[in-house]
Write a protein that holds these residues in place. Sequence first.
Motif, PDB file in Angstrom:
ATOM      1  N   LEU A  32     -44.257  64.694  20.263  1.00 48.44           N
ATOM      2  CA  LEU A  32     -43.778  63.975  19.075  1.00 48.44           C
ATOM      3  C   LEU A  32     -43.723  64.887  17.856  1.00 48.44           C
ATOM      4  CD1 LEU A  32     -45.506  60.494  19.431  1.00 48.44           C
ATOM      5  CD2 LEU A  32     -43.062  61.048  19.612  1.00 48.44           C
ATOM      6  N   ILE A  33     -44.660  65.824  17.771  1.00 45.13           N
ATOM      7  CA  ILE A  33     -44.634  66.767  16.650  1.00 45.13           C
ATOM      8  C   ILE A  33     -43.652  67.909  16.939  1.00 45.13           C
ATOM      9  CG2 ILE A  33     -45.986  68.414  15.284  1.00 45.13           C
ATOM     10  CD1 ILE A  33     -48.455  66.726  15.860  1.00 45.13           C
ATOM     11  N   GLY A  34     -43.706  68.420  18.166  1.00 45.07           N
ATOM     12  CA  GLY A  34     -42.965  69.626  18.500  1.00 45.07           C
ATOM     13  C   GLY A  34     -41.467  69.431  18.618  1.00 45.07           C
ATOM     14  N   PRO A  93     -39.194  67.269  17.099  1.00 45.41           N
ATOM     15  CA  PRO A  93     -38.434  67.313  15.842  1.00 45.41           C
ATOM     16  C   PRO A  93     -38.549  68.661  15.141  1.00 45.41           C
ATOM     17  CG  PRO A  93     -40.015  65.485  15.839  1.00 45.41           C
ATOM     18  CD  PRO A  93     -40.223  66.235  17.101  1.00 45.41           C
ATOM     19  N   ALA A  94     -39.699  69.328  15.294  1.00 44.11           N
ATOM     20  CA  ALA A  94     -39.852  70.638  14.656  1.00 44.11           C
ATOM     21  C   ALA A  94     -38.887  71.640  15.290  1.00 44.11           C
ATOM     22  CB  ALA A  94     -41.293  71.130  14.781  1.00 44.11           C
ATOM     23  N   PHE A 123     -36.184  70.891  16.833  1.00 40.67           N
ATOM     24  CA  PHE A 123     -34.847  70.415  16.466  1.00 40.67           C
ATOM     25  C   PHE A 123     -34.484  70.936  15.070  1.00 40.67           C
ATOM     26  CE2 PHE A 123     -31.655  67.271  15.263  1.00 40.67           C
ATOM     27  CZ  PHE A 123     -30.910  67.182  16.427  1.00 40.67           C
ATOM     28  N   VAL A 138     -53.944  69.559  20.527  1.00 38.89           N
ATOM     29  CA  VAL A 138     -52.598  69.396  19.971  1.00 38.89           C
ATOM     30  C   VAL A 138     -52.273  70.601  19.088  1.00 38.89           C
ATOM     31  CG1 VAL A 138     -51.221  68.080  18.299  1.00 38.89           C
ATOM     32  CG2 VAL A 138     -52.526  66.881  20.076  1.00 38.89           C
ATOM     33  N   THR A 140     -49.056  72.754  20.392  1.00 39.45           N
ATOM     34  CA  THR A 140     -47.787  72.320  19.809  1.00 39.45           C
ATOM     35  C   THR A 140     -46.769  73.471  19.685  1.00 39.45           C
ATOM     36  OG1 THR A 140     -48.742  70.437  18.684  1.00 39.45           O
ATOM     37  CG2 THR A 140     -46.706  71.297  17.761  1.00 39.45           C
ATOM     38  N   PRO A 141     -47.205  74.670  19.260  1.00 34.83           N
ATOM     39  CA  PRO A 141     -46.216  75.758  19.160  1.00 34.83           C
ATOM     40  C   PRO A 141     -45.539  76.063  20.494  1.00 34.83           C
ATOM     41  CG  PRO A 141     -48.239  76.350  18.049  1.00 34.83           C
ATOM     42  CD  PRO A 141     -48.524  75.082  18.776  1.00 34.83           C
ATOM     43  N   PHE A 142     -46.266  75.844  21.600  1.00 35.53           N
ATOM     44  CA  PHE A 142     -45.672  76.107  22.905  1.00 35.53           C
ATOM     45  C   PHE A 142     -44.550  75.116  23.186  1.00 35.53           C
ATOM     46  CE2 PHE A 142     -49.513  78.410  24.989  1.00 35.53           C
ATOM     47  CZ  PHE A 142     -49.652  79.161  23.837  1.00 35.53           C
ATOM     48  N   LEU A 170     -41.551  76.235  21.191  1.00 35.77           N
ATOM     49  CA  LEU A 170     -40.843  77.345  21.832  1.00 35.77           C
ATOM     50  C   LEU A 170     -40.006  76.868  23.013  1.00 35.77           C
ATOM     51  CD1 LEU A 170     -43.530  80.196  21.827  1.00 35.77           C
ATOM     52  CD2 LEU A 170     -41.488  80.019  20.414  1.00 35.77           C
ATOM     53  N   ALA A 171     -40.613  76.017  23.856  1.00 35.11           N
ATOM     54  CA  ALA A 171     -39.901  75.570  25.063  1.00 35.11           C
ATOM     55  C   ALA A 171     -38.694  74.713  24.696  1.00 35.11           C
ATOM     56  CB  ALA A 171     -40.853  74.788  25.973  1.00 35.11           C
ATOM     57  N   TYR A 205     -37.151  74.510  21.741  1.00 37.05           N
ATOM     58  CA  TYR A 205     -36.169  75.274  20.968  1.00 37.05           C
ATOM     59  C   TYR A 205     -35.221  76.024  21.892  1.00 37.05           C
ATOM     60  CZ  TYR A 205     -34.109  79.102  18.374  1.00 37.05           C
ATOM     61  OH  TYR A 205     -33.216  80.004  17.855  1.00 37.05           O
TER      62      TYR A 205
END
Lengths: 257, 350, 273
Positions: C71-73, C75-76, C78, C148, C152-154, C157-158, C160
């Motif tokens: 949910l965080i990753g 939209p980020a 995107f 989390v 989340t950065p992973f 990356l995936a 993106y």
Amino acid sequence: MPKVLSAHLAATYAFLYLPIAVLIALSFNKAGLPTVWTGFSLEWYGKLAANPKILASGWNSLVVAVVSTVIATTIGTLLAVGVERSRHSAARDALLFAPMIIPDIVLAIALLSFFTLLKFSLGLSSIILAHVVFNIAFVCAVVRARLKSFDWSLVEASRDLGAGAFVTFWRITLPLILPAVIAAALLAFTLSIDEFIIAYFTAGAGQSSTTLPMQIYAMIRFGVTPEINAMATIVMLLSFVLVLSAQRLNRGRIPGS
Amino acid sequence: MTFKTIPAAVFAAALSFTAMLTAAQAETLVISNWDGYMPKDMAEKFKAATGIDLEIAVHATNEEIMGKVTASGGEGFDVLFVSSPFAEALNNLGLAAPIDHSKIPNMANLYPEAMQLKHDPGNTFSVPYTWGTTGLCYRSDLIKTAPSSWNDLLKPAEDIKGKVTMLSTDRWLMAAGFLANGMSVNTTEQASLDKVRDQLVETKRALLSYDDTTFYSKLVSGEASLVQAWDGWCNYGIAEKPEIKYVIPKEGSDLWVDSIVVMKASKNPDAVHKFIDFVLNAENGKWVVENIMYKSPNKAGMEAVDKAMLEKYPNMAIAPADLLKYEQLRDLGEGMKAFSKTVSEIMAAK
Amino acid sequence: MAPGLLWLTALMIVPCLLIFVLAFYERGIYGGIDWNAPTLGNFRRAADYLYVSIFLDSARIAAITTAIALLIGYPAAFAISRAPARWQTSLLFLAILPFWTNYLIRTYAWIVLLNPVGLINSALIGIGATIAPLPLLYNEFAVILGLVYSYTPFVVLAIYSSLQRLDPSYAEASRDLGASALTTFLRITLPLTAAGVAAGAVFVFVLSIGNFVTPDLLGGGKLQMIGNLIYDQFLTARDWPFGATLSGLLIALMMLALAFQAMAARHAGGGHA
């Protein structure tokens, strides 16, 4: 970009950098306590400069992370391309998934037993060999996610026009998937630079193959001092400078877009 | 270069690069110890005194170095610094070498009591480096009544509920429960394990956390007011805040011993004995007490310490004869399975 | 493809088989292996309610972590993919940079933020939002927050990497044809990025379920997860046979889950090759 998206992105970065701000503040903490503020001081930067063990282990970590990332990104990307172009195989998918789920401690003990059996001398090279194992899996997964929607007709057109496999990969496939490859490499580097237990088991004895996480965990017993925070602060600062200067140099030239 | 040879070339280049980085080094003595547990200039001084090189590796916990030497069949290290139950296990597994006292004149620096440790009477395969007790460390200004019993920890009073921590290392966690019930700290009998488990599950609800690394820091910040602690670590808290006090509960403590073990795979028995002899000199014994704030079994070292230090940290003045009254943690052997299941039950309890 | 498969076979399959074979033996008295008596006893031990419940609890925590990280990753990721092209790589770097510092000191920083006398509680009390400090640390909340945070950065990356190639003209066409933004997202964007979402979800889930340091430090050791249990069997109890058994079962279950998910994906029409 819609405002709500920008706001979400800003909030996400705030979340990611919140503890980093605290960590940087603690690098100026007077007493050596890891979680209590006791006053401002610069002494930990001085102590860091005079601590060859931390600096050397930081360098070792960088070597391990860079080399294992380069190897894993190369091998993992080619693996992903190969897998996506060939028939689906459940066994092969399982093999590519396994390094991600095998508990670190199992891989750590297994590799040490194995290296001992082969009389392979332990050092940075054995840590790198080990880190590549799990990094291949992560790189491959990221690149495969990109390739799921890849237009292979471009590759076929290139081959039809007489280009070799290497030229086609270098000129067509790689540029198209480069952002995914960069993302995969970032992921691999990040996993490797902060990995502790596998590195600990596959390292040789002595300072020459001690990585930074090994050094830091070993400090737990008598207190992890803000020297480590000072080191992290410097690493963050250098990384920022690098990213921003790359940004300036790279104006408008983003590969694959 | 063809397409297929790229990975091979990368592989070869990487291997030769890493081989270069780890080029074989001259024959040296390899030690593994906790970081900061020996003087920083130990290697230089030892080299100056004996001409022998030291390669010093660091480990974070007993468990990790134990796992590492078991997986490598004992290869790779000459000398390890580990706590006594692990020294005993290394010996039981046939990984430790006998110690030749005739090559260690400085053994005479030890208290006579340091030769009578139950895990290794006569120091046949291990030499004690530091020793001490496990008890209660507390903020005298944040607690209504000073603790005196293990039950003050296990059944904390209303005013300190949620401000108590226990050690997370399995053996010491259980030891608190055993001692409170007057049992041996090496109990593996099922009914006793069950009783202590029920008690510790009850205690878990009143705990701030299990902690075996930053509990003294929690006392300093005021997050916790009473913690189960090793005496030496309580001293780190006292150094920051004089209101912090240490007490051995009336039911007693365990006697913990960190010791030096020689590995059987070591190919330098003479150098190893020279190293132990060097560590046991009075100067190094004194360094341990003054810098680590642990008690040393090294009589010559202890006697060289400034008396003001013993006054500031009263637990440093405990006499060796009194230490020996306490039972040591021993390797549990066959009983380990039942013991570790009990610990898992406590850890998983809600 | 060959070098990768070779690497994994030589440095993962072969060494790990050396360990998994131990599952059929008993721990020796002093922590070695008793080679004399092959047994299935470890599997019976693993079926104990205690270990099953630890596994289920870990799976639950990993699942919650995965959902929040997505949910965080998403939209980020995107948002990054919609940023000016020349900024995208830098934005990705910025998302991952915090994780080039050491895990332990990042965790200590969270402790400083979350503890009862910490920065967040002091701030909340300061503005009068709460009277007593909120229990933010040494519980499940803190463990999930820590996981989390770490993973989340992973996800970014995936996801993106699958979003980046997405041709915005698809979405524009959809909008031109009168579809709402939500419909466009659900019908066009999301399915096209399903592979990235799946990869990100797998990363978070497997890394969370195997994590053993976060439950110790942010959970105050009060939560036992399967990662801790396996770690403890190998190093604390020195019971390699039982550790190997638990690891083998964990891997088998995760493989089953993955195979099931892959089958479902193919049936749903997301099949490929």
